[in-house]
Design a protein around this motif. Structure first.
Motif, PDB file in Angstrom:
ATOM      1  N   ALA A  16     -16.204 -34.979  69.133  1.00  0.00           N
ATOM      2  CA  ALA A  16     -15.734 -35.995  70.071  1.00  0.00           C
ATOM      3  C   ALA A  16     -14.556 -35.515  70.906  1.00  0.00           C
ATOM      4  O   ALA A  16     -14.325 -36.019  72.013  1.00  0.00           O
ATOM      5  N   GLU A  17     -13.786 -34.548  70.376  1.00  0.00           N
ATOM      6  CA  GLU A  17     -12.638 -34.021  71.098  1.00  0.00           C
ATOM      7  C   GLU A  17     -13.002 -32.836  71.978  1.00  0.00           C
ATOM      8  O   GLU A  17     -12.247 -32.459  72.863  1.00  0.00           O
ATOM      9  N   LYS A 152     -20.427 -37.142  66.495  1.00  0.00           N
ATOM     10  CA  LYS A 152     -19.102 -36.965  67.100  1.00  0.00           C
ATOM     11  C   LYS A 152     -18.036 -36.605  66.072  1.00  0.00           C
ATOM     12  O   LYS A 152     -17.001 -36.020  66.425  1.00  0.00           O
ATOM     13  N   SER A 153     -18.287 -36.911  64.803  1.00  0.00           N
ATOM     14  CA  SER A 153     -17.290 -36.618  63.770  1.00  0.00           C
ATOM     15  C   SER A 153     -17.427 -35.219  63.177  1.00  0.00           C
ATOM     16  O   SER A 153     -16.592 -34.808  62.365  1.00  0.00           O
ATOM     17  N   LEU A 154     -18.470 -34.478  63.568  1.00  0.00           N
ATOM     18  CA  LEU A 154     -18.663 -33.129  63.036  1.00  0.00           C
ATOM     19  C   LEU A 154     -17.568 -32.190  63.537  1.00  0.00           C
ATOM     20  O   LEU A 154     -17.042 -32.361  64.647  1.00  0.00           O
ATOM     21  N   PRO A 155     -17.228 -31.162  62.763  1.00  0.00           N
ATOM     22  CA  PRO A 155     -16.249 -30.182  63.233  1.00  0.00           C
ATOM     23  C   PRO A 155     -16.839 -29.313  64.335  1.00  0.00           C
ATOM     24  O   PRO A 155     -18.032 -29.021  64.340  1.00  0.00           O
ATOM     25  N   PHE A 156     -15.975 -28.907  65.249  1.00  0.00           N
ATOM     26  CA  PHE A 156     -16.411 -28.036  66.345  1.00  0.00           C
ATOM     27  C   PHE A 156     -15.443 -26.866  66.442  1.00  0.00           C
ATOM     28  O   PHE A 156     -14.248 -27.048  66.668  1.00  0.00           O
ATOM     29  N   GLN A 447      -7.810 -36.492  75.422  1.00  0.00           N
ATOM     30  CA  GLN A 447      -8.220 -37.644  74.624  1.00  0.00           C
ATOM     31  C   GLN A 447      -7.146 -38.717  74.633  1.00  0.00           C
ATOM     32  O   GLN A 447      -7.420 -39.905  74.756  1.00  0.00           O
ATOM     33  N   SER A 448      -5.888 -38.310  74.520  1.00  0.00           N
ATOM     34  CA  SER A 448      -4.789 -39.271  74.516  1.00  0.00           C
ATOM     35  C   SER A 448      -4.663 -39.967  75.855  1.00  0.00           C
ATOM     36  O   SER A 448      -4.381 -41.165  75.936  1.00  0.00           O
TER      37      SER A 448
END
Length: 540
Positions: A16-17, A152-156, A447-448
């Motif tokens: 997601a990031e 979206k929560s998986l590590p990248f 994101q922020s």
């Protein structure tokens, strides 16, 4: 929680990031019937590293939906709903169509500028092939759903941009070779079958035309109809109409179906069993060792009944031919498998949804019956070629399986495994840790800013090659001047430091290198697996 070991010096964030991920528009009756229709992608269009645009469905998208779901060059598309082993199948859209959208069975991942789309694709293909996506997917009936939030929560993993490019380029070259090898292997199997058919026809038929042969008479008894080629007490019949539920307690009678006829043999391991009562009701179609079975619905495969199935039965999709005494079973099977006979039978198929042969046509099939010694000679010649072809086919299948395993290991290795570690270590002078942390910081800041918009700042739009060197921004003139002063050859890390760029100029720096390389103003020289240099381009 999925945990992965990524190369040292790489940063890691959540999917997601690393980019924006959304599901497409749901198909509704209203959208399907609206007057304005737009093409969209669904699971049937997205394959592994490939998008098929030949069969696009359409539905209505409102102006707001078109803005939201319009695909752009570099979007990574993943199958959200698919069988468990294929869920998450991914490909990159290359902007082939001016307007193209996507359905909610597809997840669109639009990477932030710090992430190369080709590298994102590499990571997601590795996740799919290694089973990461299937592990987090939720299954309903036969369909597994990846789930947008789970995805979206998986590590990248985030290597420096230069390493992303090198890994993606290496993966592309590897994949092209794999695809070529896969195509060659796939084409070789039908080529083998073609060679066997041609050899069989040459041995059995030669230059004769079966259509012109006369049928049995006192003057020419060598050709008969199939009805006269079988034993007098065993006419050509098909099998059980309704076998009933499978009997699994060991008391049942095995029966052969069309799908059990494979490569000239009966695949015994998957046979079903009917009850003794049903078998006795259809005792006329009981099979014995040496009987020849012919498919008569949808396909006309052929096999000889092995001794292990003596006393079994067949279903209605198969015709039984029990050869008469002067006709060898294998010879009859080869004749039925010949190219000429297969064409003869195909021409007499009837029906559209379930094409089939009438037994009346099968009984009229011409069958040559040479002397038994000649039959055995022909069978021996054909079997030698068939055996060699089967050996070659087995080797091809083994090669296909090995290729698949190699593809899985290599894609994962290049995405974040041992191959990626080796490449990353070989470029250890490229300030890996600093660059990757800067990439993560910028993505987190983005994101922020989405959650809490910051005050607008006045910015100046610059084009590549026109960026000011003041303030640590990448500049083409400054880069070329430093390159010339270094003697026309310098490492990317040293060039980066010499330009005194700000930390957040990493992407602009590598983008500038790519642009200047495409223009021929610089060259990228890799003398071996460890060293990389930027050199002055050859004059045009």
């Amino acid at each position: 929680m999925i945990r992965k070991e990524f190369p040292d010096g790489w940063a890691v964030c959540k999917v997601a990031e690393a980019g924006d991920a959304i599901s497409g528009q749901q198909k509704t009756p209203a959208a399907s019937l609206a007057p304005e229709q737009y093409p969209y992608l669904r699971v049937a269009n997205v394959f592994d590293d490939e998008i098929d645009l030949s069969d696009l469905a359409t539905m209505n998208f409102s102006s707001e939906a078109r803005e939201k779901y319009r695909l752009k060059d570099g979007d990574v598309l993943l199958c959200e709903g698919q069988s468990r082993e294929l869920v998450g199948r991914a490909a990159v859209y290359r902007g082939e169509l001016e307007e193209l959208f996507f359905q909610n069975s597809i997840i669109r991942f639009r990477p932030h500028k710090e992430i190369l789309p080709e590298y994102a694709l590499l990571v997601f293909r590795a996740y799919q092939k290694e089973g990461v996506f299937s592990q987090i997917a939720k299954a309903t009936t036969n369909i597994a759903h990846l789930g947008l939030n789970r995805f979206k929560s998986l590590p990248f993993p985030i290597p420096p941009r230069a390493i992303q490019e090198l890994l993606a380029d290496t993966a592309r070259v590897f994949q092209e070779r794999v695809d070529t090898a896969r195509h060659v292997l796939a084409e070789s199997v039908p080529d083998l079958d073609f060679l066997v058919r041609n050899f069989r026809d040459q041995v059995i038929i030669g230059d004769r035309d079966p259509e012109e042969e006369s049928f049995p008479s006192e003057a020419d008894p060598s050709w008969v109809t199939a009805a006269e080629a079988v034993a007098p007490d065993a006419p050509i019949v098909y099998g059980i109409l309704q076998p009933g539920p499978d009997v699994e307690d060991g008391t049942g009678v095995p029966y052969v179906q069309q799908q059990d006829l494979q490569n000239g043999e009966v695949t015994e391991g998957q046979l079903r069993n009917t009850s003794v009562a049903v078998h006795e009701k259809f005792s006329r179609s009981a099979i014995a060792s040496g009987d020849v079975l012919l498919g008569i619905i949808r396909n006309t495969r052929v096999a000889v009944v092995p001794p292990e199935l003596d006393g079994g039965n067949i279903n209605r999709g198969i015709a039984r031919l029990r050869p008469r005494e002067d006709l060898e079973s294998e010879y009859l099977a080869h004749w039925l498998s010949s190219h000429w006979v297969q064409g003869w039978l195909s021409d007499r198929m009837r029906g559209i949804d379930m094409p089939g042969l009438n037994l009346r046509d099968v009984r009229q099939l011409p069958v040559p019956i040479p002397k038994v010694t000649e039959q055995r000679r022909q069978v021996n010649l054909i079997n030698q070629v068939v055996d060699k072809a089967n050996e070659a086919r087995a080797a091809l299948v083994e090669s296909q399986q090995h290729l698949l395993k190699t593809e899985v290991l290599t894609i994962a290795g290049l995405a974040y495994g041992d191959l990626a570690r080796t490449i990353s270590q070989s470029l250890s002078n490229s300030m890996t840790g600093v660059e990757t942390q800067n990439l993560v910081n910028r993505m987190l800041e983005r994101q922020s800013s989405v959650k809490a918009p910051a005050k607008k700042k006045t910015s100046q739009v610059r084009k590549t090659g026109e960026m000011s060197a003041e303030g640590g921004v990448a500049n083409a003139d400054n880069l070329l001047q430093i390159l010339k002063s270094s003697g026309g050859r310098i490492s990317p890390a040293e060039l980066y430091r010499s330009m005194r760029l700000e930390d957040d100029a990493v992407d602009d720096f590598y983008a500038l290198l790519r642009d200047l390389s495409k223009d021929g103003r610089i060259d990228i020289d890799r003398p071996d697996d460890e060293l990389v240099f930027v050199t002055i381009g050859a004059p045009s």
